[in-house]
Motif scaffolding. Sequence first.
Motif, PDB file in Angstrom:
ATOM      1  N   PHE A  80      -0.235  -1.150 -15.907  1.00  0.00           N
ATOM      2  CA  PHE A  80      -1.299  -0.745 -16.356  1.00  0.00           C
ATOM      3  C   PHE A  80      -1.823   0.425 -15.542  1.00  0.00           C
ATOM      4  O   PHE A  80      -2.238   1.338 -15.852  1.00  0.00           O
ATOM      5  CB  PHE A  80      -2.177  -1.891 -16.739  1.00  0.00           C
ATOM      6  CG  PHE A  80      -3.736  -1.423 -17.229  1.00  0.00           C
ATOM      7  CD1 PHE A  80      -3.937  -1.331 -18.441  1.00  0.00           C
ATOM      8  CD2 PHE A  80      -4.641  -1.103 -16.393  1.00  0.00           C
ATOM      9  CE1 PHE A  80      -5.107  -1.084 -18.943  1.00  0.00           C
ATOM     10  CE2 PHE A  80      -5.864  -0.770 -16.929  1.00  0.00           C
ATOM     11  CZ  PHE A  80      -6.062  -0.627 -18.238  1.00  0.00           C
ATOM     12  N   ARG A 109      -3.271  -7.951 -23.871  1.00  0.00           N
ATOM     13  CA  ARG A 109      -3.367  -7.489 -22.600  1.00  0.00           C
ATOM     14  C   ARG A 109      -2.287  -6.958 -21.966  1.00  0.00           C
ATOM     15  O   ARG A 109      -2.139  -6.006 -21.471  1.00  0.00           O
ATOM     16  CB  ARG A 109      -3.978  -8.816 -21.648  1.00  0.00           C
ATOM     17  CG  ARG A 109      -4.615  -8.531 -20.390  1.00  0.00           C
ATOM     18  CD  ARG A 109      -5.400  -9.691 -19.979  1.00  0.00           C
ATOM     19  NE  ARG A 109      -4.513 -10.585 -19.616  1.00  0.00           N
ATOM     20  CZ  ARG A 109      -5.010 -11.720 -19.020  1.00  0.00           C
ATOM     21  NH1 ARG A 109      -6.356 -11.637 -18.689  1.00  0.00           N
ATOM     22  NH2 ARG A 109      -4.152 -12.590 -18.391  1.00  0.00           N
ATOM     23  N   GLU A 110      -1.022  -7.685 -22.276  1.00  0.00           N
ATOM     24  CA  GLU A 110       0.328  -7.420 -21.665  1.00  0.00           C
ATOM     25  C   GLU A 110       0.625  -5.998 -22.184  1.00  0.00           C
ATOM     26  O   GLU A 110       1.361  -5.227 -21.339  1.00  0.00           O
ATOM     27  CB  GLU A 110       1.158  -8.246 -22.001  1.00  0.00           C
ATOM     28  CG  GLU A 110       2.709  -8.247 -21.461  1.00  0.00           C
ATOM     29  CD  GLU A 110       2.596  -8.429 -20.083  1.00  0.00           C
ATOM     30  OE1 GLU A 110       3.548  -7.682 -19.235  1.00  0.00           O
ATOM     31  OE2 GLU A 110       1.690  -9.223 -19.368  1.00  0.00           O
ATOM     32  N   ARG A 164      -4.403  -7.284 -15.618  1.00  0.00           N
ATOM     33  CA  ARG A 164      -3.812  -6.203 -16.418  1.00  0.00           C
ATOM     34  C   ARG A 164      -2.343  -6.471 -15.977  1.00  0.00           C
ATOM     35  O   ARG A 164      -2.217  -6.615 -14.894  1.00  0.00           O
ATOM     36  CB  ARG A 164      -4.185  -4.807 -16.335  1.00  0.00           C
ATOM     37  CG  ARG A 164      -5.666  -4.511 -16.932  1.00  0.00           C
ATOM     38  CD  ARG A 164      -5.483  -4.773 -18.605  1.00  0.00           C
ATOM     39  NE  ARG A 164      -6.737  -4.433 -19.162  1.00  0.00           N
ATOM     40  CZ  ARG A 164      -7.815  -5.313 -19.242  1.00  0.00           C
ATOM     41  NH1 ARG A 164      -7.773  -6.616 -19.021  1.00  0.00           N
ATOM     42  NH2 ARG A 164      -8.911  -5.119 -20.073  1.00  0.00           N
ATOM     43  N   PRO A 165      -1.260  -6.079 -16.724  1.00  0.00           N
ATOM     44  CA  PRO A 165       0.044  -5.867 -16.235  1.00  0.00           C
ATOM     45  C   PRO A 165      -0.048  -4.942 -15.032  1.00  0.00           C
ATOM     46  O   PRO A 165      -0.743  -4.210 -15.072  1.00  0.00           O
ATOM     47  CB  PRO A 165       0.607  -5.724 -17.433  1.00  0.00           C
ATOM     48  CG  PRO A 165      -0.210  -5.081 -18.371  1.00  0.00           C
ATOM     49  CD  PRO A 165      -1.505  -5.688 -18.202  1.00  0.00           C
ATOM     50  N   LEU A 193      -2.802 -12.095 -14.169  1.00  0.00           N
ATOM     51  CA  LEU A 193      -3.170 -10.632 -14.096  1.00  0.00           C
ATOM     52  C   LEU A 193      -4.037 -10.084 -14.714  1.00  0.00           C
ATOM     53  O   LEU A 193      -4.091 -10.694 -15.869  1.00  0.00           O
ATOM     54  CB  LEU A 193      -1.677  -9.913 -13.825  1.00  0.00           C
ATOM     55  CG  LEU A 193      -0.763 -10.077 -12.950  1.00  0.00           C
ATOM     56  CD1 LEU A 193       0.417  -9.145 -12.921  1.00  0.00           C
ATOM     57  CD2 LEU A 193      -1.350  -9.541 -11.410  1.00  0.00           C
ATOM     58  N   GLU A 217       2.102 -13.975 -13.154  1.00  0.00           N
ATOM     59  CA  GLU A 217       1.928 -12.708 -13.846  1.00  0.00           C
ATOM     60  C   GLU A 217       0.871 -13.231 -15.110  1.00  0.00           C
ATOM     61  O   GLU A 217       0.374 -12.163 -15.670  1.00  0.00           O
ATOM     62  CB  GLU A 217       3.347 -12.524 -14.639  1.00  0.00           C
ATOM     63  CG  GLU A 217       4.494 -11.706 -13.828  1.00  0.00           C
ATOM     64  CD  GLU A 217       4.750 -12.662 -12.486  1.00  0.00           C
ATOM     65  OE1 GLU A 217       4.841 -14.112 -12.903  1.00  0.00           O
ATOM     66  OE2 GLU A 217       4.815 -12.190 -11.418  1.00  0.00           O
TER      67      GLU A 217
END
Lengths: 104, 415
Positions: B72, A29-30, B68-69, B66, B63
């Motif tokens: 993103f 995801r990161e 998505r980061p 989340l 963090e």
Amino acid sequence: MVHLNITDRAGVEHVVEAQTGLSLMEAIREAGFDDLMALCGGCCSCATCHVYVDDGDGAFKAVSEDENDLLDSSDHRQANSRLSCQLVLTAAADGLRATIAPED
Amino acid sequence: MAQEDIFYDVLIVGGGHAGAQLAITLRQMGFAGSVAIVGAEHVPPYERPPLSKEYLSGAKSFERILIRPESFWGERNVAMILGERVMSVDPGKKRIVTASGRSMGYGSLVWAAGGSPRRLACAGSDASNIHVVRNLADVDAIAAALPQVTHVTIVGGGYIGLEAAAVMRKMDKAVTLLEVGPRLLGRVTGEALSAFVDEFHRAKGVDVRTATGLASFETQDGRVVAAVLDNGQRIATDMVIAGIGIVPEVGALQDAGASVANGVMVDACCRTSLPDIFAIGDCAASPNPWADGAHIRVESVQNANDQAKIVANLLMDVDKPVDAMPWFWSNQYDLKLQSVGLSMGHDLQLVRGDRATASFSILYLREGRLIAVDTVNRVKDYVQARALVAAGARLDASLAVDPDIALKDVVAAAA
């Protein structure tokens, strides 16, 4: 940091850097992949973070009973199927190859 | 006046699970138009379920929850307009205006604004140490206050209240939980699960009071020092957490003329009664095939995501049915609760397994067909139930209650 080789649903392999201590789901995801749903956020309550570990499964704990049961809900289960939220990255995961499984 | 130059092909109001998933899905499907999310909070979309659990306990940083980061959204060309609330919608001109006076045009407007926690109304309810659990700021406020807290009173015996109770007990706080109804989880589960959850929380040290209402709060210097119950009892307390449901955030749409009942009324494709305006997630009341087509709101991550997909398909002109079978989970202590289907309207409840083992399931049937299942620490039942509920399978009741026979093997022979 470890390096992982992640193949997305389009079949393209990407090399991503990931922090140890995160789960493989979080690392994917990161890294900005958008095809992993991971709906339950990693608490092993769904099967939407399904991956195939092509190489490097030895870096992780064995499949738990709950994970095994959840994987059974996928039409795409294979021998190397795992829920990526259950795979905690350690230095041993460096070089891992994994493929995001098709969506159910 | 109106700045006519700000326009988004898809303007999403709400940066929760539904809004975020819609933006993600649109880009994934190759949507080439402009997309913006207008969110009331100041942070990018995050997962709500872990807020009161892993995040509050410190096990996960913000963090890590989340959706998505942060980078993103820019990479996917999704404009994040944060800290803004949409105050009015003009469906004729297809424009919205935010609280700070920004005006934006849209091609399609997707209302995914969720809801705000229902507030307590009894005397003393404006005290500063009464908390709710919905947003990051809510949970940060709880976390900041906790070190000085020894006793927490939780109002509401639904999932939010029970999960909060579990977390507070883990942190060694004394906990009293008040539920005005006759049993915990009364709106969503059968009696057997309510009774089990009640016993389990008591065994963990929660003072569970069902059929108990709140009369008022005794306050000092603007802080609650005691909860006064409707039976006259007084419970000294230094934090209150209200988990009594949400009020869907629909005001601006209602003012614009959208049909609103308990939530924004939408059709099966999440279209509101106004042109090019959709509603998804907690705030949308949609005809639910799992509830006989009744318009209901489903407050869950599953529903938020599936409705986002429905709208994405519609906007992309993709004719692909979305299997929106309801499923849900809740984690309390070491209990893994999972549900599939909707149990409303069942005429038979079967308990499968022994409650005393903390591993059992409740099967809900209607006219012999399985419509929903709640499982406690029985993932295998949950997984097998998904297929059976989807198929509306008829079960052999005498076999179904035997936990040693796999659920998938208790389907009745065709009548």
